[in-house]
Design a protein around this motif. Structure first.
Motif, PDB file in Angstrom:
ATOM      1  N   GLN A 160      12.422  34.873  79.288  1.00  0.00           N
ATOM      2  CA  GLN A 160      12.423  34.426  80.676  1.00  0.00           C
ATOM      3  C   GLN A 160      13.566  35.027  81.483  1.00  0.00           C
ATOM      4  OE1 GLN A 160       9.959  32.634  82.044  1.00  0.00           O
ATOM      5  NE2 GLN A 160       8.992  32.887  80.039  1.00  0.00           N
ATOM      6  N   HIS A 161      14.448  35.754  80.847  1.00  0.00           N
ATOM      7  CA  HIS A 161      15.523  36.419  81.576  1.00  0.00           C
ATOM      8  C   HIS A 161      14.926  37.504  82.471  1.00  0.00           C
ATOM      9  CE1 HIS A 161      19.076  38.960  82.306  1.00  0.00           C
ATOM     10  NE2 HIS A 161      19.786  37.877  82.056  1.00  0.00           N
ATOM     11  N   PRO A 162      15.437  37.686  83.701  1.00  0.00           N
ATOM     12  CA  PRO A 162      14.853  38.689  84.606  1.00  0.00           C
ATOM     13  C   PRO A 162      14.746  40.083  84.006  1.00  0.00           C
ATOM     14  CG  PRO A 162      16.398  37.300  85.794  1.00  0.00           C
ATOM     15  CD  PRO A 162      16.505  36.909  84.358  1.00  0.00           C
ATOM     16  N   ALA A 163      15.677  40.467  83.145  1.00  0.00           N
ATOM     17  CA  ALA A 163      15.625  41.804  82.573  1.00  0.00           C
ATOM     18  C   ALA A 163      14.536  41.952  81.512  1.00  0.00           C
ATOM     19  CB  ALA A 163      16.983  42.162  81.963  1.00  0.00           C
ATOM     20  N   LEU A 164      14.047  40.844  80.963  1.00  0.00           N
ATOM     21  CA  LEU A 164      13.053  40.907  79.889  1.00  0.00           C
ATOM     22  C   LEU A 164      11.738  40.242  80.263  1.00  0.00           C
ATOM     23  CD1 LEU A 164      15.274  40.083  76.759  1.00  0.00           C
ATOM     24  CD2 LEU A 164      14.704  42.312  77.722  1.00  0.00           C
ATOM     25  N   ARG A 165      11.544  39.909  81.542  1.00  0.00           N
ATOM     26  CA  ARG A 165      10.378  39.117  81.933  1.00  0.00           C
ATOM     27  C   ARG A 165       9.064  39.841  81.630  1.00  0.00           C
ATOM     28  NH1 ARG A 165      11.024  37.045  87.745  1.00  0.00           N
ATOM     29  NH2 ARG A 165      12.766  35.996  86.726  1.00  0.00           N
ATOM     30  N   TYR A 166       9.047  41.168  81.786  1.00  0.00           N
ATOM     31  CA  TYR A 166       7.806  41.919  81.546  1.00  0.00           C
ATOM     32  C   TYR A 166       7.933  42.841  80.333  1.00  0.00           C
ATOM     33  CZ  TYR A 166       7.133  40.339  86.353  1.00  0.00           C
ATOM     34  OH  TYR A 166       7.029  39.581  87.485  1.00  0.00           O
ATOM     35  N   VAL A 167       8.838  42.502  79.427  1.00  0.00           N
ATOM     36  CA  VAL A 167       9.121  43.372  78.279  1.00  0.00           C
ATOM     37  C   VAL A 167       8.597  42.723  77.006  1.00  0.00           C
ATOM     38  CG1 VAL A 167      10.940  44.503  76.950  1.00  0.00           C
ATOM     39  CG2 VAL A 167      11.159  44.295  79.431  1.00  0.00           C
ATOM     40  N   THR A 168       7.922  43.529  76.186  1.00  0.00           N
ATOM     41  CA  THR A 168       7.463  43.078  74.867  1.00  0.00           C
ATOM     42  C   THR A 168       8.278  43.796  73.797  1.00  0.00           C
ATOM     43  OG1 THR A 168       5.227  42.731  75.687  1.00  0.00           O
ATOM     44  CG2 THR A 168       5.493  42.908  73.305  1.00  0.00           C
ATOM     45  N   LEU A 169       8.962  43.011  72.971  1.00  0.00           N
ATOM     46  CA  LEU A 169       9.840  43.567  71.937  1.00  0.00           C
ATOM     47  C   LEU A 169       9.288  43.351  70.531  1.00  0.00           C
ATOM     48  CD1 LEU A 169      13.263  42.280  73.364  1.00  0.00           C
ATOM     49  CD2 LEU A 169      12.246  44.526  73.675  1.00  0.00           C
ATOM     50  N   ASP A 170       8.021  42.912  70.436  1.00  0.00           N
ATOM     51  CA  ASP A 170       7.486  42.552  69.123  1.00  0.00           C
ATOM     52  C   ASP A 170       7.390  43.746  68.178  1.00  0.00           C
ATOM     53  OD1 ASP A 170       7.266  40.032  70.122  1.00  0.00           O
ATOM     54  OD2 ASP A 170       5.132  40.188  70.602  1.00  0.00           O
ATOM     55  N   TYR A 171       7.132  44.931  68.714  1.00  0.00           N
ATOM     56  CA  TYR A 171       6.886  46.093  67.864  1.00  0.00           C
ATOM     57  C   TYR A 171       8.064  47.058  67.860  1.00  0.00           C
ATOM     58  CZ  TYR A 171       2.221  44.221  68.508  1.00  0.00           C
ATOM     59  OH  TYR A 171       1.143  43.379  68.568  1.00  0.00           O
ATOM     60  N   LEU A 172       9.234  46.561  68.290  1.00  0.00           N
ATOM     61  CA  LEU A 172      10.413  47.426  68.355  1.00  0.00           C
ATOM     62  C   LEU A 172      11.121  47.450  66.998  1.00  0.00           C
ATOM     63  CD1 LEU A 172      12.398  49.107  70.058  1.00  0.00           C
ATOM     64  CD2 LEU A 172      13.585  46.988  70.611  1.00  0.00           C
ATOM     65  N   PHE A 173      11.359  48.670  66.506  1.00  0.00           N
ATOM     66  CA  PHE A 173      12.135  48.868  65.281  1.00  0.00           C
ATOM     67  C   PHE A 173      13.361  49.701  65.615  1.00  0.00           C
ATOM     68  CE2 PHE A 173      13.310  51.500  61.614  1.00  0.00           C
ATOM     69  CZ  PHE A 173      13.596  50.512  60.686  1.00  0.00           C
ATOM     70  N   ILE A 174      14.524  49.216  65.204  1.00  0.00           N
ATOM     71  CA  ILE A 174      15.797  49.871  65.515  1.00  0.00           C
ATOM     72  C   ILE A 174      16.363  50.424  64.204  1.00  0.00           C
ATOM     73  CG2 ILE A 174      18.104  49.572  66.480  1.00  0.00           C
ATOM     74  CD1 ILE A 174      16.987  47.179  68.041  1.00  0.00           C
ATOM     75  N   SER A 175      16.462  51.737  64.149  1.00  0.00           N
ATOM     76  CA  SER A 175      16.950  52.352  62.909  1.00  0.00           C
ATOM     77  C   SER A 175      18.473  52.362  62.848  1.00  0.00           C
ATOM     78  CB  SER A 175      16.416  53.780  62.786  1.00  0.00           C
ATOM     79  OG  SER A 175      16.878  54.563  63.869  1.00  0.00           O
ATOM     80  N   LYS A 176      19.134  52.406  64.018  1.00  0.00           N
ATOM     81  CA  LYS A 176      20.585  52.490  64.025  1.00  0.00           C
ATOM     82  C   LYS A 176      21.098  51.726  65.240  1.00  0.00           C
ATOM     83  CE  LYS A 176      24.331  55.881  64.464  1.00  0.00           C
ATOM     84  NZ  LYS A 176      24.653  57.317  64.642  1.00  0.00           N
ATOM     85  N   LEU A 177      22.181  50.949  65.084  1.00  0.00           N
ATOM     86  CA  LEU A 177      22.725  50.173  66.192  1.00  0.00           C
ATOM     87  C   LEU A 177      24.205  49.944  66.003  1.00  0.00           C
ATOM     88  CD1 LEU A 177      22.160  46.372  65.826  1.00  0.00           C
ATOM     89  CD2 LEU A 177      21.474  47.961  64.015  1.00  0.00           C
ATOM     90  N   ASN A 178      24.869  49.542  67.089  1.00  0.00           N
ATOM     91  CA  ASN A 178      26.274  49.175  67.056  1.00  0.00           C
ATOM     92  C   ASN A 178      26.380  47.680  66.803  1.00  0.00           C
ATOM     93  OD1 ASN A 178      26.888  51.847  67.853  1.00  0.00           O
ATOM     94  ND2 ASN A 178      26.616  51.276  70.004  1.00  0.00           N
ATOM     95  N   LEU A 179      27.161  47.304  65.825  1.00  0.00           N
ATOM     96  CA  LEU A 179      27.356  45.885  65.507  1.00  0.00           C
ATOM     97  C   LEU A 179      28.429  45.302  66.425  1.00  0.00           C
ATOM     98  CD1 LEU A 179      27.266  46.050  61.596  1.00  0.00           C
ATOM     99  CD2 LEU A 179      25.445  45.379  63.155  1.00  0.00           C
ATOM    100  N   LEU A 180      28.080  44.172  67.084  1.00  0.00           N
ATOM    101  CA  LEU A 180      28.980  43.537  68.038  1.00  0.00           C
ATOM    102  C   LEU A 180      29.229  42.090  67.638  1.00  0.00           C
ATOM    103  CD1 LEU A 180      27.349  44.690  71.417  1.00  0.00           C
ATOM    104  CD2 LEU A 180      29.101  45.875  70.094  1.00  0.00           C
ATOM    105  N   GLN A 181      30.399  41.601  68.050  1.00  0.00           N
ATOM    106  CA  GLN A 181      30.724  40.182  67.950  1.00  0.00           C
ATOM    107  C   GLN A 181      31.126  39.707  69.344  1.00  0.00           C
ATOM    108  OE1 GLN A 181      30.391  38.294  65.107  1.00  0.00           O
ATOM    109  NE2 GLN A 181      30.718  36.567  66.492  1.00  0.00           N
ATOM    110  N   PRO A 182      30.138  39.435  70.230  1.00  0.00           N
ATOM    111  CA  PRO A 182      30.451  39.205  71.650  1.00  0.00           C
ATOM    112  C   PRO A 182      31.159  37.874  71.875  1.00  0.00           C
ATOM    113  CG  PRO A 182      28.117  38.844  71.248  1.00  0.00           C
ATOM    114  CD  PRO A 182      28.687  39.387  69.977  1.00  0.00           C
ATOM    115  N   ASP A 183      31.977  37.824  72.947  1.00  0.00           N
ATOM    116  CA  ASP A 183      32.638  36.590  73.360  1.00  0.00           C
ATOM    117  C   ASP A 183      31.628  35.627  73.974  1.00  0.00           C
ATOM    118  OD1 ASP A 183      34.967  37.640  72.457  1.00  0.00           O
ATOM    119  OD2 ASP A 183      35.818  38.081  74.440  1.00  0.00           O
ATOM    120  N   ASP A 184      32.094  34.402  74.246  1.00  0.00           N
ATOM    121  CA  ASP A 184      31.189  33.362  74.737  1.00  0.00           C
ATOM    122  C   ASP A 184      30.622  33.652  76.120  1.00  0.00           C
ATOM    123  OD1 ASP A 184      31.603  31.980  72.400  1.00  0.00           O
ATOM    124  OD2 ASP A 184      33.209  30.716  73.227  1.00  0.00           O
TER     125      ASP A 184
END
Length: 487
Positions: free
Chosen positions: A442-466
């Motif tokens: 429901q976030h405006p940036a993801l309202r029309y986005v489908t992430l069900d079939y997304l596979f990420i082979s490489k990513l940056n690991l984060l520990q975000p603040d509150d």
């Protein structure tokens, strides 16, 4: 004994009493009499002496009565009151509901519910502070107006003019009715009426007098043990009302020239209702649609009214410019305020976007296929020069593809790949083989986005603040998409 208006009485006495006494100094009455002897002329000489200024004032019953009347009038104007020695005077809090439902006209005469509530509250003030020589103290009274927010119109006082003026200042609003904040304000001032005496509560809770139509979902939850609530119901419980509760106007992302209008309605009546709903654009009617609303029901447990609900979806229409969208119920009832809803829809906005990439970009053909006003391609060197010279202001969004700038100026950014140097991201390593397990769709940036079939082979690991919002998470709660706002 106290005097409410001593100055007015003194002024009246000073204006009337001295002239009255002066008139008696100068007063002379002559009568015609037949006399048998000149010795009786002595009486006439005495009259002449009494008429001379600054002579001794003779006794006069009429003067005494006139002075007594003037003194009593002056005392009455000074409004003396004899009060008993009560240690803790009673306090009263008057709560007046000024929500949208109080504009209904189902009361007698031409008054609205709010006008009747204000009139009854004034009568209550007149009763509490009627005055008189032997009037006992009525303590102090506070006036609070409330809808979805509460406002103190008058703090605790025993001044009748101040309280009446505070009631006159209450205006109708379009808010809902929420009693919690009003009670919170009332208790804050009854348990600590003097900021210099913090921690010294009054011995007895205040009497709370509520003037409302009863459309309060949290009324019973607010009264605590020991409190006295006097509820003055305004209006009829069976008032006829069909209401527009929400309206949504949207431009689909793939058809920005098209406008879609959605409306939700509620029926407060115990019987089903069929009514027409009209859609207007800039005061020009675009369509009328009939809708059936089920009857309202009473909750068997709490006794709360459950309105009958339905929605209206109007046919999408082309609107290349901005417009005022109005939805109106073509049916008269006791509450006209919720029969019309308006929204301003802005013209479709096409974004000017800059893409910053160091090499070939998979994102470029995606952006080129979108309906954008302009798409500018930048190298990292050009972006850094623009950042120093202030040349980034024309761009609505700047997209980074696997590039982390040394300095991030104010703006709106969509960043892929490299993690920018922003406080709170806290990158601590690299990850592999991720899928999206949870996302805020429901976030405006993801309202029309489908992430069900997304596979990420490489990513940056984060520990975000509150203060950083995680929009999508993968295995072991790894943040995959994050959002941050820093003013």
């Amino acid at each position: 004994m106290t005097w409410l208006t001593p100055t007015a009485g003194l002024i009246l006495a000073g204006i009337l009493i001295p002239p009255l006494i002066l008139l008696y100094f100068l007063k002379l009455r002559r009568r015609s009499h037949a006399i048998a002897s000149t010795l009786l002329w002595k009486k006439s000489i005495e009259d002449l002496q009494a008429n001379a200024p600054f002579q001794k004032l003779r006794k006069s019953l009429l003067l005494f009565l006139q002075l007594l009347i003037l003194i009593l009038l002056a005392l009455a104007l000074m409004q003396p009151q004899i009060q008993g020695g009560v240690k803790d005077r009673k306090k009263t809090v008057i709560l007046i509901d000024n929500s949208a439902s109080m504009t209904a006209t189902d009361v007698e005469g031409d008054e609205t519910r709010l006008e009747q509530a204000k009139r009854l509250a004034k009568e209550r003030i007149e009763t509490l502070y009627g005055g008189g020589l032997f009037a006992s103290t009525s303590g102090e009274t506070m006036i609070i107006g409330f809808s979805d927010r509460a406002e103190i119109l008058s703090r605790f006082t025993n001044s009748k003019p101040q309280l009446l003026s505070a009631i006159d200042r209450i205006k109708p609003t379009h808010g809902k009715t929420n009693l919690a904040e009003a009670f919170k304000l009332a208790r804050a001032y009854t348990t600590n009426v003097n900021p210099d005496q913090e921690g010294r509560p009054t011995n007895a809770p205040a009497t709370i007098e509520l003037f409302s139509d009863g459309r309060i979902h949290d009324r019973d939850e607010q009264v605590l043990r020991g409190e006295v609530l006097i509820f003055n119901r305004i209006g009829r419980a069976d008032a006829d009302n069909v209401a527009i509760t929400s309206i949504s106007v949207d431009r689909p992302f793939d058809r920005p020239m098209t406008v879609e209008v959605f409306t939700a309605l509620e029926n407060m009546n115990p019987v089903p209702v069929t009514c027409d709903v009209q859609l207007s654009v800039n005061d020009v009617t675009r369509g009328i649609q009939a809708i059936d609303l089920p009857a309202a029901e009473v909750h068997p447990g709490s006794g709360a009214l459950i309105p009958g609900r339905n929605t209206v979806v109007f046919t999408p229409f082309e609107q290349p410019r901005g417009a005022v969208i109005e939805v109106a119920i073509l049916r008269e009832d006791d509450l006209a305020a919720d029969n019309v809803a308006q929204l301003v829809v802005p013209p479709p906005k096409q974004l000017k976007v800059a893409l910053v990439a160091s090499g070939r970009s998979l994102i470029r053909p995606v952006l080129e296929g979108m309906s954008l006003e302009a798409l500018d391609l930048m190298s990292p060197t050009r972006f850094e020069r623009f950042a120093q010279e202030g040349g980034l202001d024309p761009y609505d969004v700047i997209v980074f593809d696997d590039y982390a700038p040394p300095v991030l100026p104010e703006g709106r950014y969509l960043i892929f790949g490299e993690t920018p140097d922003i406080d709170g991201f806290n990158r601590y390593g690299d990850g592999t083989d991720q899928v999206v397990l949870d996302s805020k769709d429901q976030h405006p940036a993801l309202r029309y986005v489908t992430l069900d079939y997304l596979f990420i082979s490489k990513l940056n690991l984060l520990q975000p603040d509150d203060d950083i919002d995680v929009l999508a998470q993968g295995l072991r709660n790894a943040p995959l998409i994050v959002s941050v706002s820093r003013g």
